[in-house]
Design a protein around this motif. Structure first.
Motif, short mmCIF file in Angstrom:
data_model
loop_
_atom_site.label_atom_id
_atom_site.label_comp_id
_atom_site.label_asym_id
_atom_site.label_seq_id
_atom_site.Cartn_x
_atom_site.Cartn_y
_atom_site.Cartn_z
N LYS A 73 -13.15 6.50 20.61
CA LYS A 73 -12.07 6.76 19.68
C LYS A 73 -12.33 8.05 18.91
O LYS A 73 -13.46 8.36 18.55
CB LYS A 73 -11.94 5.58 18.70
N LEU A 74 -11.26 8.80 18.65
CA LEU A 74 -11.38 10.05 17.91
C LEU A 74 -11.79 9.77 16.47
O LEU A 74 -11.27 8.85 15.83
CB LEU A 74 -10.04 10.79 17.93
N CYS A 75 -12.71 10.56 15.95
CA CYS A 75 -13.15 10.43 14.56
C CYS A 75 -12.08 11.03 13.64
O CYS A 75 -11.84 12.24 13.66
CB CYS A 75 -14.48 11.16 14.35
N SER A 76 -11.44 10.20 12.87
CA SER A 76 -10.37 10.67 11.99
C SER A 76 -10.91 11.58 10.89
O SER A 76 -10.23 12.52 10.46
CB SER A 76 -9.62 9.48 11.38
N TYR A 77 -12.15 11.33 10.45
CA TYR A 77 -12.74 12.19 9.42
C TYR A 77 -13.04 13.58 10.00
O TYR A 77 -12.84 14.60 9.34
CB TYR A 77 -14.02 11.55 8.87
N SER A 93 -4.38 8.35 43.54
CA SER A 93 -5.38 7.30 43.34
C SER A 93 -5.35 6.70 41.94
O SER A 93 -5.84 5.60 41.73
CB SER A 93 -6.78 7.86 43.60
N PHE A 94 -4.79 7.43 40.95
CA PHE A 94 -4.85 7.03 39.54
C PHE A 94 -6.29 6.93 39.04
O PHE A 94 -6.60 6.15 38.15
CB PHE A 94 -4.10 5.72 39.29
N SER A 95 -7.19 7.71 39.62
CA SER A 95 -8.55 7.83 39.09
C SER A 95 -8.50 8.69 37.82
O SER A 95 -7.86 9.74 37.80
CB SER A 95 -9.48 8.47 40.11
N GLU A 96 -9.19 8.24 36.78
CA GLU A 96 -9.10 8.93 35.51
C GLU A 96 -9.84 10.26 35.53
O GLU A 96 -10.97 10.36 35.99
CB GLU A 96 -9.65 8.06 34.38
N ARG A 97 -9.19 11.31 35.02
CA ARG A 97 -9.78 12.64 34.95
C ARG A 97 -10.23 13.01 33.55
O ARG A 97 -11.02 13.95 33.37
CB ARG A 97 -8.74 13.67 35.42
N GLY A 98 -9.73 12.34 32.56
CA GLY A 98 -10.10 12.68 31.19
C GLY A 98 -9.05 12.19 30.22
O GLY A 98 -8.07 11.54 30.60
N LYS A 99 -9.28 12.51 28.94
CA LYS A 99 -8.36 12.10 27.88
C LYS A 99 -8.16 13.25 26.90
O LYS A 99 -9.05 14.07 26.69
CB LYS A 99 -8.91 10.88 27.12
N ILE A 100 -6.97 13.29 26.32
CA ILE A 100 -6.65 14.25 25.27
C ILE A 100 -6.21 13.45 24.05
O ILE A 100 -5.38 12.55 24.16
CB ILE A 100 -5.54 15.20 25.72
N TYR A 101 -6.77 13.80 22.90
CA TYR A 101 -6.56 13.01 21.69
C TYR A 101 -5.67 13.75 20.70
O TYR A 101 -5.63 14.98 20.66
CB TYR A 101 -7.90 12.69 21.02
N ALA A 102 -4.96 12.99 19.89
CA ALA A 102 -4.13 13.54 18.82
C ALA A 102 -4.21 12.60 17.63
O ALA A 102 -4.59 11.43 17.76
CB ALA A 102 -2.68 13.70 19.28
N THR A 103 -3.85 13.12 16.46
CA THR A 103 -3.88 12.27 15.27
C THR A 103 -2.65 11.38 15.20
O THR A 103 -2.67 10.34 14.55
CB THR A 103 -3.95 13.14 14.00
N GLY A 135 -22.10 14.27 11.88
CA GLY A 135 -22.49 15.17 12.96
C GLY A 135 -22.67 14.45 14.29
O GLY A 135 -21.87 13.59 14.67
N ASP A 136 -23.77 14.76 14.99
CA ASP A 136 -24.04 14.16 16.30
C ASP A 136 -24.29 12.66 16.22
O ASP A 136 -24.20 11.96 17.23
CB ASP A 136 -25.25 14.83 16.95
N LYS A 137 -24.60 12.16 15.05
CA LYS A 137 -24.90 10.74 14.91
C LYS A 137 -23.64 9.89 14.69
O LYS A 137 -23.74 8.67 14.60
CB LYS A 137 -25.86 10.53 13.73
N CYS A 138 -22.49 10.54 14.60
CA CYS A 138 -21.25 9.80 14.39
C CYS A 138 -20.94 8.95 15.61
O CYS A 138 -21.15 9.35 16.75
CB CYS A 138 -20.10 10.77 14.13
N TRP A 139 -20.46 7.75 15.37
CA TRP A 139 -20.14 6.83 16.46
C TRP A 139 -18.82 7.18 17.16
O TRP A 139 -18.50 6.61 18.19
CB TRP A 139 -20.03 5.39 15.91
N TYR A 140 -18.06 8.10 16.59
CA TYR A 140 -16.76 8.43 17.13
C TYR A 140 -16.76 9.86 17.68
O TYR A 140 -17.63 10.67 17.37
CB TYR A 140 -15.67 8.26 16.07
N LEU A 141 -15.74 10.17 18.46
CA LEU A 141 -15.68 11.46 19.14
C LEU A 141 -15.39 12.60 18.19
O LEU A 141 -14.52 12.51 17.33
CB LEU A 141 -14.60 11.43 20.22
N HIS A 142 -16.12 13.70 18.37
CA HIS A 142 -15.88 14.94 17.66
C HIS A 142 -15.35 15.96 18.66
O HIS A 142 -15.90 17.05 18.82
CB HIS A 142 -17.15 15.45 16.99
#
Length: 443
Positions: free
Chosen positions: A121-125, A397-407, A134-141
Motif C-alpha cells: 500500500k502507498l504510504c499516505s504520509y 495472459s493477464f500476468s501482472e506487470r506492475g502497479k501505479i499508485y495515486a492518492t 524512510g527505508d524502515k516504513c512498512w508502506y511504499l515510498h
C-alpha cells in the motif's frame, strides 16, 4: 516533457500481431524464431536461444498509437475504422484459449518489489512529504512498481480530471475537470499554458484531428485547434459522459440513457444532428467504435452493440452485474470493465453475436481501461481500480506487470507517443509517465 503533438494517439489497443525491430545482436546470436514462452509472458531462460521480439520488423519511425502504426490524420473530421486494431473483432479466433492461461504462473517482466515490507500500500504520509520512517516504513515510498517512470506532475485542477487529449497538429496537452475548466499544458516545459472556464462540470473530452470536443451538461462544445473556431452542439439532456467518433459521426453518451449522433458537414464546417439512439435505461458512460460497430456501456449494467450503417441496436450484452465503466476494442476482442470487480473479454461467435470468452477478477471495482504497447511492442492493459491503483497486465495472459499508485481514484488514462502515457486522478493531478527498460525499485 517532450511530446510530438502532431501525432494523433488513441487510448485503445492495436492488433495482437504487433511487430518490433530485432537488433543485430539478436540476429547474430539467436535463431530467427520467436520464443513461444516469451509470447505467453513466462520465459525465464537466460540466455534464451529464441527471439524475444516479434517478426518481421516494422518500417522505420513507427509511431506509438492504436495499432502502433502511423497515426497521422488529415485536418478534416473524416476517419477510418482501422484505429481500433486492424480488422476489428473477427470470429472464431484460435487466440481465445490463451486468455488468462498464465494467471497462476510467474509474471514475466515483474519482480517482487518491496521484499520485507508489510504491505504494498502507498504510504499516505510519504505522498504528503511527511513520512519520517524512510527505508524502515512498512508502506511504499514510490508512485509505481514496475517498468514505469514518473516524469512530471501537472498541478492546477481542483477536482477530478475527467479527460486528457492530444489534438493533432497541436503542441499542447489538454486536460479537463469537474472544476469546470480546461487546461493547456506546454509539451516542452510541462508548464500550464492557459486555462479557461467552460461554465460547468466537464464529463469527458475527445480529440479527433484538429477538433477538441468537451462534454458538458446539456451541451457539447467543439474547438478547432488550428483555426480557433468554436461550435456548440445542442441536444443532450443532462451530463455528457462519453464521446467517440466513427464513420463521420460524433457520438455522445448522455445522462438520460440516450446516445446522440451528429454528422460533420464539410461545406458549412458544422455538425448537424443525425440521430438519437435509444435503448439504455440509465446513463451511457462509455463508448468505443470498432469493426463497423458502436459499443456503449451504461449504468444499467449492459453493453449495447450498434450498427454504424443503420444505427440500430444489434445485441445487448448482459454479462456484468454492476455499472459498465469502460469498454475498448483490441484486435478481434471487446474488453469491458465494471464496478462488479471484473474485466470481461468478448469475442464474436459464428452467429456474429458476442459472448464472454474470459473473465478476469479484481478485488475492487474497476473504473477505466486503457491499452498500449510496452517498449518491446508487447500489448499491455492498464486497469484503473477503485482502490486508487492502476494495475498493469500483459495480454492475453493477464500476468501482472506492475502497479501505479495515486492518492485518489484515476478516472482518465491517455496514451502518448514514444512510450509516454498520462493519468488524471481525483485530486486534480495530471501525471506524465514513461515506460523504462529497467524495473523501478521502491525505496
Amino acid at each position: 516533457m517532450d511530446l510530438d503533438g502532431s501525432k494523433r494517439v488513441f487510448q485503445r489497443l492495436g492488433p495482437a500481431a504487433v511487430t518490433a525491430s530485432s537488433s543485430g545482436r539478436d540476429k547474430d546470436n539467436k535463431q530467427q524464431k520467436v520464443c513461444f514462452l516469451w509470447r505467453d509472458g513466462r520465459c525465464d531462460r537466460f540466455p534464451c536461444p529464441y527471439l524475444h521480439r516479434e517478426l518481421p520488423p516494422p518500417p522505420p519511425h513507427q509511431s506509438v498509437g492504436n495499432g502502433m502504426g502511423s497515426s497521422k490524420r488529415n485536418s478534416g473530421f473524416s476517419r477510418d475504422d482501422h484505429y481500433v486494431g486492424g480488422g476489428g473483432m473477427r470470429r472464431n479466433s484460435n487466440f481465445n484459449n490463451k486468455w488468462g492461461r498464465q494467471q497462476q504462473q510467474h509474471s514475466h517482466g515483474s519482480n517482487n518489489r518491496g521484499v520485507g515490507k508489510k504491505t504494498d500500500k502507498l504510504c499516505s504520509y510519504w505522498a504528503q512529504g511527511k513520512c519520517t520512517h524512510g527505508d524502515k516504513c512498512w508502506y511504499l515510498h514510490s508512485w509505481s512498481t514496475g517498468s514505469f517512470s514518473l516524469l512530471t506532475q501537472l498541478e492546477g485542477h481542483e477536482k477530478v480530471v475527467t479527460g486528457i487529449a492530444l489534438p493533432s497538429g497541436s503542441d499542447k496537452l489538454y486536460s479537463c475537470s469537474k472544476d469546470a475548466t480546461v487546461r493547456l499544458w506546454d509539451c516542452q516545459s510541462g508548464q500550464c499554458a492557459g486555462a479557461f472556464n467552460v461554465g460547468g462540470e466537464v464529463g469527458c473530452m475527445l480529440s479527433e484531428g484538429p477538433w477538441l470536443f468537451v462534454g458538458l451538461t446539456n451541451l457539447v462544445k467543439a474547438w478547432n485547434t488550428q483555426t480557433n473556431s468554436e461550435l456548440s452542439l445542442d441536444g443532450p439532456v443532462g451530463q455528457v459522459y462519453a464521446l467517440v467518433v466513427g464513420s463521420d459521426f460524433l457520438f455522445a453518451g448522455i445522462q438520460d440513457g440516450s446516445i446522440l449522433a451528429w454528422k460533420f458537414n464539410v461545406a458549412t464546417n458544422s455538425f448537424v444532428p443525425a440521430a438519437s439512439l435509444s435503448g439504455h435505461t440509465s446513463a451511457v458512460v462509455t463508448l468505443v467504435v470498432g469493426a463497423n460497430r458502436l459499443y456503449s456501456g451504461s449504468m444499467d449494467k449492459t453493453i449495447r452493440v450498434w450498427s454504424l450503417e443503420s444505427l440500430q441496436c444489434l445485441q445487448t450484452l448482459t454479462g456484468h452485474s454492476d455499472i459498465v465503466m469502460s469498454v475498448l476494442c483490441w484486435d478481434q476482442f471487446l474488453l469491458s470493465c465494471s464496478l462488479d470487480q471484473t474485466v470481461k473479454v468478448w469475442v464474436a461467435t459464428e452467429s456474429g453475436n458476442l459472448e464472454v470468452t474470459y473473465t478476469h477478477n479484481e478485488e475492487t471495482g474497476l473504473l477505466t481501461l486503457c491499452g498500449m504497447h510496452d517498449l518491446e511492442s508487447k500489448p499491455v492493459l492498464l486497469c484503473s481500480c477503485n482502490d486508487n491503483i492502476i494495475r498493469v497486465y500483459d495480454l492475453p495472459s493477464f500476468s501482472e506487470r506492475g502497479k501505479i499508485y495515486a492518492t485518489q481514484e484515476v478516472r482518465s488514462i491517455q496514451v502518448g507517443p514514444g512510450g509516454l502515457f498520462f493519468t488524471g486522478d481525483g485530486a486534480g493531478q495530471v501525471k506524465v509517465w514513461s515506460w523504462t527498460t529497467e524495473s523501478i525499485a521502491t525505496s
